[in-house]
Scaffold this active site. Sequence first.
Site, short mmCIF file in Angstrom:
data_model
loop_
_atom_site.label_atom_id
_atom_site.label_comp_id
_atom_site.label_asym_id
_atom_site.label_seq_id
_atom_site.Cartn_x
_atom_site.Cartn_y
_atom_site.Cartn_z
N LYS A 53 0.83 -1.21 0.00
CA LYS A 53 0.00 0.00 0.00
C LYS A 53 0.87 1.26 0.00
O LYS A 53 0.61 2.20 -0.75
CB LYS A 53 -0.95 -0.02 1.22
N GLN A 97 -4.70 -1.43 9.59
CA GLN A 97 -4.59 -2.75 8.97
C GLN A 97 -5.17 -3.82 9.90
O GLN A 97 -4.85 -3.86 11.09
CB GLN A 97 -3.11 -3.05 8.64
N ASP A 120 -11.16 2.72 4.05
CA ASP A 120 -11.50 1.30 3.97
C ASP A 120 -13.01 1.08 3.92
O ASP A 120 -13.47 -0.02 3.61
CB ASP A 120 -10.97 0.56 5.21
#
Length: 295
Positions: A53, A97, A120
Amino acid sequence: MAAKIIDGVRVSAGIREECKKRVTKLATHGVTPGLAVILVGTNPASLVYVRNKIRACADIGIRSFQYEFPVDAAPAAVIRLIAELNRRPDIHGILVQLPLPPHFSIASVLSTISPDKDVDGFHLYNVGGLVIGDTVFPPCTPYGVVKLLEYENIPIEGKNVVVVGASNIVGKPMALMLMQREATVCICHAKTRDLAQFTILADILVVAAGKPNLILPQMVRTGAVVIDVGINRLPNGLLVGDVDFEGVREKASHITPVPGGVGPMTVTMLLVNTIACAERRLAVPVAGSAEIAVT
Ligand code: GUN
């Protein structure tokens, strides 16, 4: 009939070129999109995902900020950092994460992220938006799957879709996004009895169960579109999906490989969501920003 292999790397590359143009346009307004990535612990898969990422951000001109906590970090310390990042104008997107260590409540961490910076799409506000078909930030993996179907001109409306896997990250949002596009959606999960009686009905089969070789050729309808979201590392080191690729490709009309199918799309849609955050803050129409209207 051998299936067409859907090339996620190629589709990703095209979208990333569009991303670069949007970043350049933002620069003319004095804005550089900024993404904060928070990692707790040393889960090996998470380390790889976070590295990918950060690298992808650098490639297209997004500024990234990485924060690492030890596995025994206090949840309050992570929540304090998120609160600070929520206030920072140079941060447009915040990502924690997953998974988090067991002493964390994922829900309370995710609910601290400002919905405006929730790249997200995991905050309850954005999950609710997905349910009523008014999504702002679609979760990256299902968003990537929808984009792959669009790029391949695969119609969704009226199709029988079977989603195998009911996680909050992939299965549930995937089902909602496809339902919004007027597919007939069935969700199967670990407790589903006789999985094959459902999968055989699918015009589009999306598999996100985390089990190698779960889907065998006899479970797939001839001509079905098969999207493999699974990423499994075999004892011999090989990376495979949830689908018996060699067997199923002889029956399907389209199939995604692992690696090189859905994986690159997840990272790419994170870039798209981060840029969309920056554009929304600027509140000026930027060419291509309609991209975020996918629901
Ligand atoms: N862990 C596995 N997939 C994801 C994802 O899409 N986002 C985050 N934050 N964590 C993940």
